[in-house]
Design an enzyme around this catalytic site. Structure first.
Site, PDB file in Angstrom:
ATOM      1  N   ASP A 380      39.956 -24.112  14.470  1.00 38.05           N
ATOM      2  CA  ASP A 380      40.952 -23.155  14.020  1.00 38.05           C
ATOM      3  C   ASP A 380      41.028 -22.030  15.048  1.00 38.05           C
ATOM      4  O   ASP A 380      40.103 -21.818  15.833  1.00 38.05           O
ATOM      5  CB  ASP A 380      40.546 -22.613  12.647  1.00 38.05           C
ATOM      6  CG  ASP A 380      41.652 -21.808  11.988  1.00 38.05           C
ATOM      7  OD1 ASP A 380      42.799 -21.910  12.456  1.00 38.05           O
ATOM      8  OD2 ASP A 380      41.358 -21.090  11.033  1.00 38.05           O
ATOM      9  N   ASP A 652      37.915 -23.271   6.694  1.00 37.70           N
ATOM     10  CA  ASP A 652      37.398 -22.152   5.899  1.00 37.70           C
ATOM     11  C   ASP A 652      37.949 -22.103   4.481  1.00 37.70           C
ATOM     12  O   ASP A 652      37.421 -21.394   3.646  1.00 37.70           O
ATOM     13  CB  ASP A 652      37.692 -20.818   6.603  1.00 37.70           C
ATOM     14  CG  ASP A 652      39.166 -20.654   6.946  1.00 37.70           C
ATOM     15  OD1 ASP A 652      40.002 -21.330   6.323  1.00 37.70           O
ATOM     16  OD2 ASP A 652      39.478 -19.853   7.846  1.00 37.70           O
ATOM     17  N   ASP A 656      40.814 -27.063   3.052  1.00 38.11           N
ATOM     18  CA  ASP A 656      40.191 -27.646   4.248  1.00 38.11           C
ATOM     19  C   ASP A 656      39.074 -28.615   3.887  1.00 38.11           C
ATOM     20  O   ASP A 656      38.620 -29.384   4.746  1.00 38.11           O
ATOM     21  CB  ASP A 656      39.618 -26.545   5.149  1.00 38.11           C
ATOM     22  CG  ASP A 656      40.709 -25.702   5.782  1.00 38.11           C
ATOM     23  OD1 ASP A 656      41.832 -26.220   5.948  1.00 38.11           O
ATOM     24  OD2 ASP A 656      40.439 -24.537   6.118  1.00 38.11           O
TER      25      ASP A 656
END
Length: 915
Positions: A380, A652, A656
């Site tokens: 990410d 997070d 996810d």
């Protein structure tokens, strides 16, 4: 129609409101939309969303939300400690940890020690009391070494269990602090947000659109709507609070936010009463451990058969059955590779412990094994590649513009004062969100000594972020004005929608958003309104907002990221950035980070339109995926896996979790991640730092490489011991090795395997080599062939030394002593040679391994004592060799080291040609 930052047209018609906390099936829970660099730039993402949700609990609410209760400061630290001492920690019964007595019992019942005790008993029967006592003394020494190793591993695993304890956001002494879930006590005020695992049974004091997944308690997969029981906190404490006003330990917040008072902890919670237990770290065996156990069992069976055959043959040839039994036990001790399970346990346990010291928590020990094979890192952007510390970069209105870097020495233009003033008012005064903190700091700096900062204004109400309105508004009351002032900020398209702007100004705003987003900035729109009526409306659209301008923020790249990505590239690891940001923002950050930003880029919309074969074709050339929804990460992970890649994936949020589970190595964010993401992950980055992930890969390669070195050493060192136990009997020579000799050698082998090789750093160049194949095994042909060649060469050398020394001295005791001395020194030379597999082992080169120095010094000191002290020499059946023979033994050891290096060079040259 409204233009998005990417130029597409958006309808101004809003979807219908969601209603109060209606149950939504788990699979249908969707993340908020991510328009431009806007909403996720403000508060719709990760920590931002969670912070907004928590802040939304503190002011009063409207309609379907509970009225604000008087803000309770929570328990004091003193009272919390007293309750913790009274009620005990908030934890359920877990798998019992191995205590000292259990460890001692496991050590005492190890096969090697049982064989030693049997040897001691045989010596007593034969009347060799000194040998028996010495063996028993060695038994205690080996027990001590084994116990210390096991205890060290157990402490490492215990430290990891403590680190992986769930966290809770609690009000203590009037401050919101993060505590380990086990420290919660009855009466604590806990703040919950989407993605949190409920840490204890709680009565809800306040709730906002709250849904909870209670499937682990009820078996029902549909989340349940929850609401606060009453307008006062006292009522929420009542034991008779209805079920929809309570949340239970272990359940998951799937939507909304809440504030609750803890009413039951530990075994007194609903989960505790049912009798379920938490999963504990390290409870399962790893693939390598299972492979090792299988090999150890097979070798043990073969060893016992050979030992029995040797005992029978010796008895038949000599008629001395006790000595035959002793020879068989000696061979069994020589063959049994009891070091391997200890080596694996210690390597993996200490590997996880070292990772924890590097701010990487290994929740799954097998992940430590697999790290070295990683070929793709899916990361990410926010908080991983970037610092997650926002700073205001630009202020823009139709009348003026201010760049905080370019115009750092200039005062803020008057035309922009209102923009920054209402951006501050639209943020929380005690901001946890990094963007709100940046806006507040910018306001304090640029609006100091002006009338645009309003510490005396009172917050009346707020309109938090919602899925159908990507903006938030806060209602303020000035002490010198009757009407209320409303400050709004959020996605530029949402703010433009609130202001009902005409097409011309709307197009100008859209163009400016695109310009700022192309620079990698996150953009928020800001608006203001005033309201005279007493009763506030239930919808932000009912205010007459005036558009003030745009505020752009940047999340700077972490300074260590470019070097870490360059290191990954050199190691043959692809780094793929997956983000929900605007394509221009994603490209700008990728360029700064050193990714292939000028190549192909895939958006979430394009990803949705691609079928599996088309996506597989485009994966090879794509390093940046933007506008990606969390559920699309799962598809990307599966696509990379289908190509044969070993995938590590960071995440997070709640959504996810499937991608983290699907990846070979799921990596959760420790600081800003949700509990459910951390539970789904194999690794947790405690500081959310990408460089820590690269460090974890380096540790993974180091653990696997050192394990192979240790296994090769174990094989090489056992072969000559086995040969020296069998061949003298077959050749009609006197016994060369007896149990006491093998026991002495174990004092070198065990520390060498479990301490020396484990402490060995990663070899230079290892991070410039491609990842190992995922199907690569510890006990592969290369490891076995290396150990076999080195061990057989050493066996031939030792047999030659024994024959020559016997011929030179005419005494078996002298020949035995010299051969044993060469064996001990050759073992140290073998350790020294195998510390490096890709370069020559020369003194003074490479980092210092203190463990090797200690093991070598202790072994040589003990050997000198055995040879130099007559009483000890007699126990070993030795006679000290004269100096010329000792010098010849040193020369033989040097010859052995040369052989080890030749084997290493030959195998390395062969692998290079094969590669």
């Amino acid at each position: 129609m409204l233009a998005s930052p990417s130029g597409a047209l958006m309808s101004p018609v809003k979807p219908p409101p969601l209603g109060p906390a209606q149950p939504v099936p788990m699979g249908q829970i969707k993340p908020h939309p991510r328009p431009g660099d806007t909403l996720q730039a403000s508060t719709a993402r990760s920590a931002g969303t969670r912070t907004e949700a928590i802040h939304a609990l503190l002011p009063s609410t409207r309609r379907h939300r509970t009225r604000r209760a008087a803000m309770h400061p929570g328990l004091s630290s003193h009272e919390a400690r007293a309750r913790l001492a009274r009620d005990g920690p908030n934890e359920l019964p877990a798998s019992p940890r191995r205590g000292v007595l259990r460890l001692l019992r496991e050590v005492v019942t190890e096969p090697m020690l049982l064989l030693l005790v049997a040897c001691g008993a045989i010596y007593l029967v034969l009347g060799d009391r000194h040998e028996a006592l010495m063996l028993l003394g060695f038994v205690f020494v080996v027990m001590g070494i084994t116990f210390v190793q096991q205890r060290r591993t157990e402490r490492s695993l215990a430290a990891l269990r403590d680190l992986s304890s769930p966290q809770a956001l609690v009000l203590r002494d009037g401050q919101a602090v993060k505590l380990a879930g086990r420290e919660l006590v009855c009466g604590d005020i806990v703040l919950l947000a989407e993605g949190d695992r409920v840490p204890a049974d709680m009565a809800l004091v306040q709730a906002s659109n709250l849904s909870v997944d209670e499937s682990m308690l009820t078996g029902e997969s549909v989340p349940v709507g929850k609401q606060a029981v009453a307008d006062t906190e006292a009522a929420a404490e009542a034991p008779a609070a209805p079920d929809d006003a309570r949340v239970y330990a272990g359940t998951l917040v799937t939507q909304g936010s809440a504030r609750g008072r803890v009413v039951a902890t530990g075994t007194r919670s609903a989960l505790g009463r049912i009798g379920q237990s938490l999963a504990t770290l390290g409870s399962g065996s790893t693939p390598v451990q299972r492979e090792t156990a299988r090999i150890v069992r097979r070798v043990a069976v073969v060893g016992l058969v050979l030992a029995a055959a040797l005992a029978v043959a010796y008895t038949l040839s000599t008629g001395q059955w006790l000595h035959g039994l002793l020879a068989g036990i000696t061979l069994a001790m020589a063959i049994l590779p009891e070091e391997l399970p200890v080596v694996l346990t210690l390597f993996l346990g200490l590997g996880a412990w070292r990772l924890a010291r590097a701010q990487v928590l290994a929740r799954s020990i097998p992940a430590v094994e697999l790290l070295g094979a990683t070929t793709v890192l899916c990361v990410d952007k926010t908080g991983t590649l970037t610092a997650n510390r926002m700073a205001v970069r630009s202020l823009w209105s139709p009348a003026a513009e201010h760049d905080t870097l370019r115009d750092a020495h200039r005062p803020l233009q008057e035309a922009l004062h209102d923009l920054l003033e209402f951006a501050v008012l639209a943020s929380h005064r005690r901001a946890f969100d990094p963007m709100e903190s940046a806006i507040g700091a910018c306001g304090q700096r640029l609006l100091a000594d002006t009338e645009h900062l309003h510490a005396d204004w009172t917050l009346v109400d707020d309109y938090p972020l919602s899925p159908d309105m990507l903006a938030m508004s806060r209602v303020w009351q000035s002490p010198d004005r009757r009407e209320r002032m409303i400050a709004a900020k959020g996605a530029p398209e949402a703010i433009v929608d609130l202001c009902h702007m005409d097409p011309g100004p709307r197009a100008e705003v859209t163009h400016q958003v695109s310009v700022l987003a192309a620079e990698g900035l996150r953009v928020l729109g800001v608006a203001r309104a005033s309201f005279d009526a007493t009763e506030l409306p239930g919808n932000q659209h009912d205010f007459a907002f005036e558009f003030l301008g745009l505020i752009a923020l940047e999340d700077p790249l972490r300074p260590e990221v470019p070097q870490a990505i360059a290191e990954c590239r050199a190691a043959g690891i692809r780094v793929v950035m997956i983000t929900g940001d605007h394509p221009a923002t994603a490209r700008a950050i990728a360029r700064q980070a050193g990714l292939s930003a000028d190549g192909e880029l895939i958006t979430g919309a394009e990803l949705a339109a691609l079928d599996a074969p088309a996506l597989a074709r485009r994966l090879e050339a794509t390093h940046v995926f933007c506008r990606v929804q969390p559920e699309q990460k799962l598809r990307l992970v599966q696509a990379f896996r289908a190509r044969g890649d070993v995938v590590a994936m960071t995440g997070d949020g709640v959504n996810d979790a499937p991608a983290l589970k699907a990846a070979h190595i799921g990596v959760a964010m420790g600081a800003r991640g949700t509990d459910v993401a951390r539970e789904a992950a194999a690794l947790v980055l405690l500081n959310d730092d990408f460089a820590s992930l690269v460090t974890a890969v380096r540790h993974g390669r180091r653990v696997f490489a050192n394990l192979r070195k240790a296994i090769s050493f174990v094989l090489a060192v056992h072969l000559p011991i086995i040969g020296l136990s069998i061949l003298p009997v077959l050749l009609g020579w006197p016994m060369l090795l007896m149990p006491v000799h093998i026991l002495f050698l174990q004092l070198i082998i065990d520390p060498a395997c479990s301490v020396v090789f484990e402490a060995e750093p990663l070899e230079p160049g290892a991070m410039r080599a491609p990842p190992r194949r995922p199907e690569a095994r510890l006990f592969d042909a290369a490891v076995l062939w290396r150990g076999l060649c080195q061990g057989l060469g050493l066996l031939v050398l030792l047999l030659a030394v024994f024959a020559w020394a016997r011929w030179q001295s005419g005494a078996d005791t002298v020949a035995r002593a010299l051969t044993f001395s060469v064996l001990v020194m050759s073992n140290l030379a073998l350790i020294f040679s195998n510390r490096y597999w890709h370069r020559a082992a020369l003194p003074g080169r490479g980092p210092v391994n203190l463990a090797f120095r200690w093991v070598s010094g202790a072994a040589l000191l003990l050997l000198a004592g055995v040879l130099g002290i007559p009483a000890v020499s007699r126990l070993f059946a030795f006679e000290a060799p004269p100096l010329p023979l000792l010098l010849a033994g040193l020369a033989a050891t040097a010859l052995g080291l040369l052989w080890f290096e030749l084997v290493k060079w030959g195998l390395g040259h062969r692998q290079a040609r094969a590669g």
